[in-house]
Every structure is written in structure tokens, then in C-alpha cells.
Enzyme design. Structure first.
Site, mmCIF file in Angstrom:
data_model
loop_
_atom_site.group_PDB
_atom_site.id
_atom_site.type_symbol
_atom_site.label_atom_id
_atom_site.label_comp_id
_atom_site.label_asym_id
_atom_site.label_seq_id
_atom_site.Cartn_x
_atom_site.Cartn_y
_atom_site.Cartn_z
ATOM 1 N N HIS A 16 -62.578 22.333 0.903
ATOM 2 C CA HIS A 16 -62.881 21.347 -0.134
ATOM 3 C C HIS A 16 -64.383 20.817 -0.141
ATOM 4 O O HIS A 16 -65.266 20.537 -1.064
ATOM 5 C CB HIS A 16 -62.301 19.925 0.229
ATOM 6 N N ASP A 119 -62.672 13.484 -3.601
ATOM 7 C CA ASP A 119 -61.700 14.483 -3.655
ATOM 8 C C ASP A 119 -60.356 13.823 -3.921
ATOM 9 O O ASP A 119 -59.811 12.651 -3.713
ATOM 10 C CB ASP A 119 -61.877 14.975 -2.235
#
Length: 476
Positions: A16, A119
Site C-alpha cells: 500500500h 488508503d
């Protein structure tokens, strides 16, 4: 001119973090009015994060207006899971953002905070942005079809019209109409998180978090998922498909990586099948044996990233000290002229190599984007997370992959795989994906060209990036 500041908050984990930083770099290069600060939530003992950031920030090409800030990490904390780590980090993010705001107030030349980009697993941070009166946008690292699936299933669950966690639902043969999919979606390819009762609370919070955001940036491009993108845009989702955002270049310091690339240099063009199953993918002894026999029977040249099941208490597979340990007796000797078995693989570099002609993949979204970008067709073998619906999308929606399986799945809780795929089925998939003149290969090559054009000036992703920046600077 005072710059507009964006705060990026990636989820813990190298995957990520890398895609978030790559997007941040794209934005800064796209529009010089922006300055970006990335707050890194680091899991305990995640040394690969430290190595990546050091490599990144020491590069002479590191953007001047990109700042990376490590949040304090207590190495003794027991939090191992994404949700816990994120929740524990909320006070740290709040303080770090407060420091940024104070700096901008005392220094008129400092960037003025314009928005949060969080995110898909960090939507709890949206409350911090709301408290400061700035908008938040989600950075979604899966595809548009999967985003639409999760939003729609959650809506049905809220209405009380669907219970995907009932005991026999997965094997019921039920097919669901999902707006982001052109074809009915079988129950057995839904992600594990919506099939098991234990994940209900997590999924509820996850989707509610997505709905709190002002918009969603998706790592895809319109030409790859036209039906999914248009279905979301026709709904109430403010969508920015800005991909493909690929990870930075693989680590070239590994001797294994150098040896692998040298071996590929000696192989004919498009002749090698690459087998790789992601950072947490592995198989038991029975399944490894079936793969090995299928490869040997197929006669195809191959490069196989074979990982050893993780030790007790860990979810991360390791490399075999001796590759022969997990393979049928004599396999390495019999296939020495056509194949190579390795541990860790520099995936992006391998897929970019002209010798590679097919990819047996777990269908993680980053892996799909890399295969498309480099024009390498996939034989699907999903394991976990969003990979089953992504494999279904590739095979049945986009017609850009061949199927080994679309419903195989790992059981991380028990550290095992559910079922064994036969050598015959694997060999069939291998031969299909390596066909030189197939329609699948032609489609993937065409999409490869489109993926590159999407990011160029005038391309679809370039235009969506323009739109995102304009709307952020106008407070969305």
C-alpha cells in the site's frame, strides 16, 4: 505562489505504501501547485518499509515537494492487524497534521492544507480531516469492478435482502446481478470477507468509510474496466480512475534477481511461463507436486517463484534453502534445460522481459496491472482478498485471461489451502496461456498500448487526474 498541501495516509504494509507514493509522485509531476506529505504507519519489525523509504529519499530524482514522515512506532506493541494498527495511529496522525497546520499558519510560504487522501483501509482518518474542515478522498488500490461489488453487496445487506454469510450460500450456485459487472457473478467467486460471519463488522466499517469520502481515486483506467467505471459514475460515486499506477522498480540488489534476469536473457522471446503468487502466497506439498508434474508434462519453459509455507505464528512464506526440498524427486534435473525454480522474484522486471510470454498469477490487482502494462496474458489462480472476483472479471468480463481457477482460496486461519487443483487442469491452463496467436494474447497486447496512452497528455487517466486536482483545489 503558495502551494496546496495534500496529506496522504497509506495503510500499513509495503504494498500500500509503494502504490501511494507512486501516485503522490505522479501528482506532483503533473501539477507543480501541489505539495504532498505522506504519513507512514509502520507495522512493528517491518524492515522492508525502512529499506524502501531510504532508497526512495536518497534518490536524486526524489521530488522536492514530497515529504515522508514516519509516525512513531512502538516495537513492543502487539498490534499485528491492519485495523488495530490504524486505530492506534489516529492520535499520532492527528498530532502530526496539527503540527503541519500550525506551521502553515506561522509561515505564509508553507503549503496550505487542501485535502486528505486516505488508503481504502484508513478511512477512520477522515474524521481528522472533517475536524479541520478539509475534504477527504479515498485511494483505492483494487479495481473498479471490485469497488462496485463491495458497495452493492453492502447496500443489499443493509436492506436485509441478502445474507452472503449463511452456511450454504457459497456453494448454492446462486448468481448475483452486480451493477459493476456485465455478467452475473457466481456466489463462489465472492471474496472470503463477505462469505464469513466473522468479517461482517470489518466489512461494514470498511464500506461505510468509503461512503464518508468526497470521492474515490481508483488504480485502474477507463479502457480496462469500461463497464465498471461507467456504472459507478452513473451512480452517486465521484470516481477518479487514474491508473495504471505501477510500483517502483523491484529491488535489484538481490543476487537472486540478477541471476534470474541473466537466465531470461538466454531464452527465446515470449517462450517462458512465469509462476508467482504474491508476497503471502504458498502451497502445500500435494499442490506443489501437481504444479511440478503439470510443468514437466507441458514441456513449456518456465520460471517458478516457489515459496515455503510460513513458520508457525507467521503469515509470510519464506524461501526454500534448497528448492529440491519441496519438489518431486529428480524434477530439477529433468527440467534443467527448460526451467528454473527460484524463491523471491523481481516480478515487475520479469514481466517486462521479452522472454516472458505467460503469467500464472494469484490475480492481486497490482499484478494484474503489471501484466496488462507489459502485455503478458494471465492464467488465473486466486488465493485470498479480492482475487476471486478479479480472476472472474479477467476471464469472463474482460476476456483477457485463461482460467486455471477462479474460486480457489487459501485459509489463512488454519495455514492451509482449500483443495488441490489437478495436474491436468493446470497443464491445460499453461498450454492455453502460452498459445502464440490466441485472442487472449491479442487483447492483452492491445490493452497494453491503451494503458500507456491513458497516462499520457490527453489520455483518460491524465484527464481524470486533471479533474481531481481541479476539484481538490476548489475544495471539491
Amino acid at each position: 505562489m503558495t502551494k496546496s498541501g495534500l496529506v496522504f495516509i497509506p495503510a500499513p504494509g509495503i504494498g500500500h505504501l509503494v502504490s501511494t507514493v507512486e501516485f503522490a509522485k505522479l501528482l506532483i509531476n503533473h501539477d507543480h501547485r501541489l505539495s504532498i506529505t505522506v504519513f507512514v504507519i509502520k507495522a512493528p519489525r517491518a524492515t522492508n518499509v525502512d529499506a524502501y523509504i531510504h532508497s526512495l529519499t536518497s534518490s536524486p530524482n526524489f521530488p522536492k515537494h514530497l515529504q515522508i514522515i514516519h509516525l512513531p512506532t512502538d516495537e513492543s506493541q502487539s498490534a499485528q492487524y491492519l485495523h488495530e494498527l490504524t486505530q492506534n495511529s489516529i492520535p499520532l496522525v492527528r498530532q502530526a497534521v496539527s503540527d503541519l497546520v500550525q506551521q502553515s499558519r506561522s509561515d505564509p510560504d508553507s503549503p496550505q492544507l487542501a485535502a486528505f487522501v486516505v488508503d481504502m483501509f484508513c478511512t477512520a482518518m477522515i474524521d481528522i480531516a472533517d475536524g479541520l474542515g478539509v475534504p477527504s478522498v479515498v485511494f483505492y488500490t483494487s479495481g473498479a469492478a471490485f469497488l462496485g461489488l463491495m458497495l452493492h453487496l453492502h447496500q443489499l445487506r443493509e436492506q436485509g435482502t441478502l445474507d452472503t454469510t449463511s452456511r450454504d450460500f457459497k456453494d448454492s450456485g446462486t448468481e448475483l446481478t452486480i451493477p459493476s459487472f456485465a455478467n452475473p457473478v457466481p456466489a463462489n467467486v465472492l471474496p472470503t470477507a463477505v462469505l464469513e460471519k466473522q468479517w461482517e463488522g470489518f466489512v461494514d466499517e470498511y464500506v461505510k468509510g468509503l461512503r464518508k469520502a468526497r470521492g474515490i481515486i481508483v488504480n485502474t483506467f477507463e479502457e480496462l474496466e469500461p463497464h465498471a467505471v461507467h456504472s459507478l459514475l452513473e451512480g452517486d460515486t465521484r470516481l477518479y480512475p487514474v491508473g495504471p499506477i505501477l510500483s517502483a522498480k523491484d529491488d535489484e540488489t538481490s543476487q537472486q534477481g540478477w541471476d534470474t534476469m541473466e537466465w531470461l536473457d538466454d531464452q527465446p522471446e515470449s517462450s517462458v511461463l512465469f509462476l508467482c503468487f504474491g508476497s503471502v502466497g504458498y502451497f502445500g506439498e500435494d499442490q506443489v507436486r501437481e504444479i511440478a508434474i503439470a510443468l514437466e508434462n507441458s514441456g513449456v519453459r518456465f520460471l517458478w517463484s516457489l515459496r515455503k509455507p510460513p513458520p508457525e505464528g507467521s503469515r509470510r512464506p519464506t524461501d526454500y534453502s534448497d528448492p529440491a526440498e519441496g519438489l518431486p524427486e529428480g524434477f530439477l534435473h529433468r527440467t534443467a534445460s527448460i526451467g528454473r525454480v527460484i524463491g523471491w522474484a523481481p516480478q515487475k522486471q520479469v514481466l517486462a522481459h521479452k522472454a516472458v510470454g505467460g503469467f500464472v498469477s494469484h490475480c492481486g490487482w497490482n499484478s494484474i496491472l503489471e501484466s496488462v502494462y507489459f502485455g503478458v496474458p494471465i492464467a488465473t489462480w486466486p488465493l485470498y482478498a479480492e482475487q476471486q472476483p478479479s480472476a472472474f472479471e479477467l476471464v469472463h468480463e474482460l476476456k483477457m485471461a485463461v482460467e486455471i481457477s477462479v474460486d480457489y482460496r487459501m485459509d489463512h486461519k488454519n495455514g492451509s489451502n482449500l483443495g488441490v487443483i489437478s495436474r491436468e487442469r493446470i497443464e491445460k491452463g499453461i498450454k492455453e496461456v502460452m498459445e502464440r496467436e490466441s485472442e487472449t494474447r491479442t487483447k492483452v497486447k492491445q490493452m497494453s498500448e491503451m494503458s500507456r496512452k491513458a497516462l499520457m497528455e490527453g489520455g483518460s487517466s491524465y484527464s481524470y487526474m486533471d479533474r481531481f486536482i481541479d476539484e481538490v483545489l476548489n475544495n471539491i
